[in-house]
Design a protein around this motif. Structure first.
Motif, short mmCIF file in Angstrom:
data_model
loop_
_atom_site.label_atom_id
_atom_site.label_comp_id
_atom_site.label_asym_id
_atom_site.label_seq_id
_atom_site.Cartn_x
_atom_site.Cartn_y
_atom_site.Cartn_z
N GLU A 31 0.82 -1.05 0.06
CA GLU A 31 0.01 0.03 -0.05
C GLU A 31 0.71 1.24 -0.01
O GLU A 31 0.52 2.16 -0.79
CB GLU A 31 -0.72 -0.15 1.21
N LYS A 32 1.80 1.39 0.71
CA LYS A 32 2.91 2.49 1.07
C LYS A 32 4.22 2.06 1.44
O LYS A 32 4.20 1.28 2.39
CB LYS A 32 2.14 3.55 1.92
N HIS A 73 1.35 11.26 -17.32
CA HIS A 73 0.59 11.43 -16.20
C HIS A 73 -0.64 12.35 -16.15
O HIS A 73 -1.35 12.19 -15.31
CB HIS A 73 1.74 11.84 -15.08
N TYR A 114 5.48 5.91 -11.98
CA TYR A 114 5.02 6.59 -10.63
C TYR A 114 4.98 8.22 -11.11
O TYR A 114 5.73 8.69 -12.02
CB TYR A 114 6.18 6.53 -9.35
N VAL A 157 3.30 13.47 -6.72
CA VAL A 157 2.25 13.86 -6.11
C VAL A 157 2.31 15.22 -5.13
O VAL A 157 1.55 16.10 -5.26
CB VAL A 157 1.74 12.78 -4.88
N GLU A 216 6.71 12.76 -2.40
CA GLU A 216 5.72 11.43 -2.53
C GLU A 216 5.52 11.35 -3.92
O GLU A 216 5.24 12.07 -4.72
CB GLU A 216 4.32 11.93 -1.72
N GLU A 274 3.13 8.27 -6.50
CA GLU A 274 1.96 7.32 -6.53
C GLU A 274 1.97 6.61 -7.85
O GLU A 274 2.43 7.32 -8.82
CB GLU A 274 0.61 8.22 -6.48
N ARG A 275 1.71 5.28 -7.76
CA ARG A 275 1.86 4.46 -8.83
C ARG A 275 0.90 4.95 -9.91
O ARG A 275 -0.53 5.41 -9.69
CB ARG A 275 1.38 3.06 -8.37
N ASP A 285 -1.59 4.12 -12.77
CA ASP A 285 -2.29 3.17 -13.16
C ASP A 285 -2.61 2.98 -14.41
O ASP A 285 -2.84 1.99 -14.85
CB ASP A 285 -3.67 3.15 -12.21
N LYS A 330 2.02 0.91 -4.10
CA LYS A 330 1.22 1.80 -4.64
C LYS A 330 1.46 3.08 -4.34
O LYS A 330 1.29 4.20 -5.25
CB LYS A 330 -0.42 1.66 -3.94
N ARG A 331 1.99 3.54 -3.31
CA ARG A 331 2.68 4.80 -2.97
C ARG A 331 3.93 4.77 -2.42
O ARG A 331 4.60 3.74 -1.83
CB ARG A 331 1.64 5.41 -1.97
#
Length: 504
Positions: free
Chosen positions: A15-16, A86, A176, A179, A188, A190-191, A193, A203-204
């Protein structure tokens, strides 16, 4: 802004993950990036036409296939379809053309020695480009794969937000997306998708900037982070014996050197002759430092002693040996050069963990030099300030000497590192030799790999014999992490590719 930690795994996903790094990139703009620290960001957010896998095998990336003209000067690339930035905008040939021209702009990217042979680019159709070279380069595809070279940006997005807007919110096609960022605290990711390739596990990801070695080592054991890049060597045995953690070592793509100012006619701020123009003074510096003890005691064994190049480099010569520790000879050389009572000097080093244990290494170096008569004052600076100081075009009053982080890199044409760090007039070269320049020029004109190998050996020997640098050691990086994680670094690299991180 706060950035909570702890890796949270769910099946084969994370998740992270929170990763601690010893410094942050001065810029998040891929085309302005210099220094390996930039790859912590660029390798995850941006992509090039080609890429390396973890074993350094060359693979397609944003280009799916390519062909080379009979004269070896034109490369035609077929681009990958159904790729998105992105922002959701489609990737096409116009983005490659835009990126090529922006990257070639010396106002954007000053490292023009790495691309001086990139003559032009042609847009053939929406998914085909042709890059024209001014000379044959058998390692051109490898050049394109490196994380600090031609990364592809969105033309439409850049035109919309401009230089400043892009720096604040950078966009690429990588696995990625950016963020947020708190300068000198964290950034930070974030994946993405809609990424065209395989979906990475995390994911993060939060990269926390922790410049103090003690803190960098402790946050892993206290559970505040899940992984530490460039784990401080002095603490490695401790974390390995603690249980619940794993340490992965990886030979880096650079050496840590003392870059000596050989070119000033006079001492900074004075009229006396610059002592470092005398080869005997530079040789004395080489003999003054006990590199074996430095590696063993300060780096806890995490470094390799080398002369100039290392075994994976084109031009590596096992017969070329590092200078031995001989303080008596160092003092004799200083006396011969006219400094029987020694001289005063300043060493400019680095704060933070951009280079693991940089402060401690600099202090030990200063002690060794002082012991033979080169009375050395240490001034440590943040990476951004130091980086400008090391650029002779920006800092004509350069320090007498300071750190140099060099790489010739076996995956590249030898002329890259040999020219960038040793050729007369290069921004990061503080060494001058007509004989050396002539050999490097010949490398650029040579196609036969065996001839290139011999020429690179010859150039390295000149640099070594002239004591243009004091090569301290080759970097060996340590990635420490919770044993619930598994990471496979790319061979001979200094980066962290999140796509190679997974649950154990």
């Amino acid at each position: 802004m706060s950035a909570p930690a702890f890796a949270q795994s769910a099946g084969k996903e994370i998740e992270k993950v929170t990763i601690a790094v010893g410094d942050e990139p001065p810029t998040f703009d891929a085309h302005k990036a210099v220094g390996a620290i930039a790859t912590y960001f660029t390798t995850n957010v941006y992509e090039g036409l080609t890429e390396f896998d973890t074993s350094n095998k060359l693979n397609p990336a944003l280009a799916t296939e390519w062909s080379v003209s009979g004269d070896g000067l034109a490369y035609e690339f077929k681009l990958r379809r159904n790729v998105k930035f992105h922002t959701g905008e489609p990737f096409t040939a116009k983005d490659v053309v835009f990126s090529f021209k922006r990257y070639r702009d010396p106002k954007v990217q000053p490292r023009q020695v790495t691309m001086e042979h990139l003559k032009d680019i042609e847009l053939v159709d929406d998914y085909t480009v042709r890059i024209i070279l001014s000379r044959i380069d058998p390692t051109f595809l490898n050049f394109l794969a490196h994380q600090m070279n031609l990364r592809i940006l969105s033309k439409d997005y850049y035109d919309k937000v401009g230089d400043a807007g892009f720096e604040k919110a950078p966009v690429g096609t990588g696995p990625y997306k950016f963020v947020r960022r708190a300068i000198k605290e964290f950034w930070e990711l974030e994946r993405f998708d809609d990424y065209w390739g395989a979906k990475p596990a995390a994911k993060r990801a939060i990269f926390r900037v922790i410049p103090e070695a003690v803190t960098l080592a402790s946050v892993l054991k206290t559970g505040e982070v899940d992984m530490v890049c460039d784990y401080p060597p002095v603490f490695i045995k401790d974390v390995e014996s603690a249980g619940g953690f794993r340490v992965i070592r990886n030979k880096g793509s650079n050496t840590i050197d003392i870059r000596i100012n050989c070119i000033r006619e006079t001492v900074p701020g004075g009229t006396g002759p610059n002592p470092y123009r005398d080869r005997r003074v530079r040789l004395a510096m080489n003999y003054a430092i006990d590199k074996d003890t430095l590696i063993k005691r300060v780096l806890n064994g995490n470094g390799d002693k080398v002369a100039i190049l290392f075994p994976e480099d084109i031009g590596y010569d096992p017969e070329l040996k590092p200078y031995p520790y001989d303080p008596k000879k160092a003092k004799e050389l200083l006396a011969e050069a006219g400094y029987p009572n020694g001289l005063d000097a300043t060493f400019y080093g680095l704060v933070g963990q951009r280079m693991p244990m940089s402060k401690e290494v600099g202090e030990v170096v200063a002690q060794y030099l002082t012991a033979v008569g080169i009375r050395t004052k240490v001034v440590n600076e943040e990476y951004g300030i130091w980086l400008k100081r090391s650029d002779r075009t920006q800092q004509p009053e350069l320090y007498p000497f300071g750190y140099g982080l060099t790489f010739v890199g076996g995956t590249f044409h030898s002329a890259f590192g040999l020219k960038y760090y040793g050729y007369s007039g290069m921004p990061n070269s503080w060494f001058e030799s007509k004989d050396y320049d002539a050999v490097v020029d010949q490398i650029y004109k040579t196609i036969d790999p065996k001839e290139v190998e011999q020429l690179a050996r010859k150039a390295a020997k000149i640099l070594h014999d002239e004591a243009g640098y004091v090569t301290l050691y080759r970097v060996v990086l340590a990635y420490a992490m919770k044993d619930s994680l598994q990471f496979t670094p790319t061979a001979i690299s200094n980066t962290v590719e999140l796509k190679n991180l997974r649950p154990a």
